[in-house]
Enzyme design. Sequence first.
Site, PDB file in Angstrom:
ATOM      1  N   TYR A 286       3.661  -8.074  -2.080  1.00 55.66           N
ATOM      2  CA  TYR A 286       4.879  -8.882  -2.167  1.00 55.66           C
ATOM      3  C   TYR A 286       4.735  -9.943  -3.250  1.00 55.66           C
ATOM      4  CZ  TYR A 286       7.316  -6.894   1.835  1.00 55.66           C
ATOM      5  OH  TYR A 286       8.001  -6.049   2.674  1.00 55.66           O
TER       6      TYR A 286
ATOM      7  N   GLU B  74       6.853  -6.042   9.318  1.00 52.15           N
ATOM      8  CA  GLU B  74       5.854  -5.002   9.077  1.00 52.15           C
ATOM      9  C   GLU B  74       4.574  -5.244   9.872  1.00 52.15           C
ATOM     10  OE1 GLU B  74       5.796  -4.985   4.773  1.00 52.15           O
ATOM     11  OE2 GLU B  74       7.984  -4.683   4.820  1.00 52.15           O
TER      12      GLU B  74
END
Length: 400
Positions: free
Chosen positions: A94, A136
């Site tokens: 990310y 997640e």
Amino acid sequence: MNSNQKKLVTSTVPVLKTNGTDLTKHFYARMFKHHPELKNIFNMSHQASGKQQHALAGAVLAYAEHIENPEVLINVLKPIGNKHVSLNISPDQYDIVGHHLISSIKEVLGEAATDELIEAWTQAYNELAQIMISIEDDLYRSTLKKEGGWKGWRTFVIEEIVEESSEVKSFYLKPKDQGSIADYLPGQYLSVKLFIPGLGHEQVRQYSLSSAFNPKYYRISVKKEVNPNAPEGAVSNVLHQKNTGDEIWVSAPSGVFHAGVDGNQPLVLISGGIGVTPLLSMLETNKNKLQENTTVWLHSCRNEKAHAFKDQIDLLNQDSEWLTTHIFYETVSKNENNAIKEGRIDLAELKDEVLIDDAKYYICGPEVFIKVQYNSLIKLGIAQENILFEEFGPQLLHFN
């Protein structure tokens, strides 16, 4: 984010509506230049077709439009989170995406990208990233708690290959370590990772599990794309060249498109082409769990040769009073079974069959097929919350 930062992000909505895809094209090109290893994760056929850029542009726009309350997007974010988990995405990735996305905003907007605007978008991205990482992390933990669950890539052996039609093969996969495997909900998928010689790097694809859960193996059924040199055919053609005993990498089952295993609601299953696979898993589970919920299945494909699992479904249809099937071929031969209908599915003509109280409706197939069937159900008065669909590839379909 403070209120001023939210206003700044919202101010970019008009630009994102008109130039969002330009931004995402620039972003992907920039990121792959600096991190070519990410080509092993991203679907490069969707990059070549522009689908991934379009999907990301839509996601960025939706986030900007709902920046005051991003939680309303949770039903959109969960499928993305499931896909990321199936790809073994980690928090540090990310950071990479964030760096190149913010840099792309600077470079594409030019002078309009003030320091205050960049800071606002940086904060917006970081908050979104934390939402996704949390989703997640919960999914990773849930899978690891299951018997036979695992995180990341696990080596599986192709135990058996079965030709289901002129273009579809089923692959029966057993873990190389001979350990147990995690169960799944009917309709979910596996991610498969293969090295693609023609591309020079790995690629990952998601394939629906095409049977009810069996603790001995997973089964996926894959359509071979006609042109092996086309981007969309890269993985399916390599997989179709595999033999029994070959090894592939597999991630644990994932996905939000699934039927419950304990409910008693009637099911209406609507599939086109290879969209048969997750619905077959639902059908087999329905039978194996002895639920025998009233089920109507409508399936459409080109012709008999392209009809995967035809014999299996015929047997189920003969032995199961709770199941009714309607099969449509675009081309019907002279010797075809009279039960086969020529043409395409028209739900309006079958409304007496498909309008069932309390039914759940599941659609799977090509993008255009999903649109047509979804809109037909809405016109017939089916509530949106009772219609579920699975779109293979990037999420491009959003029905309000």
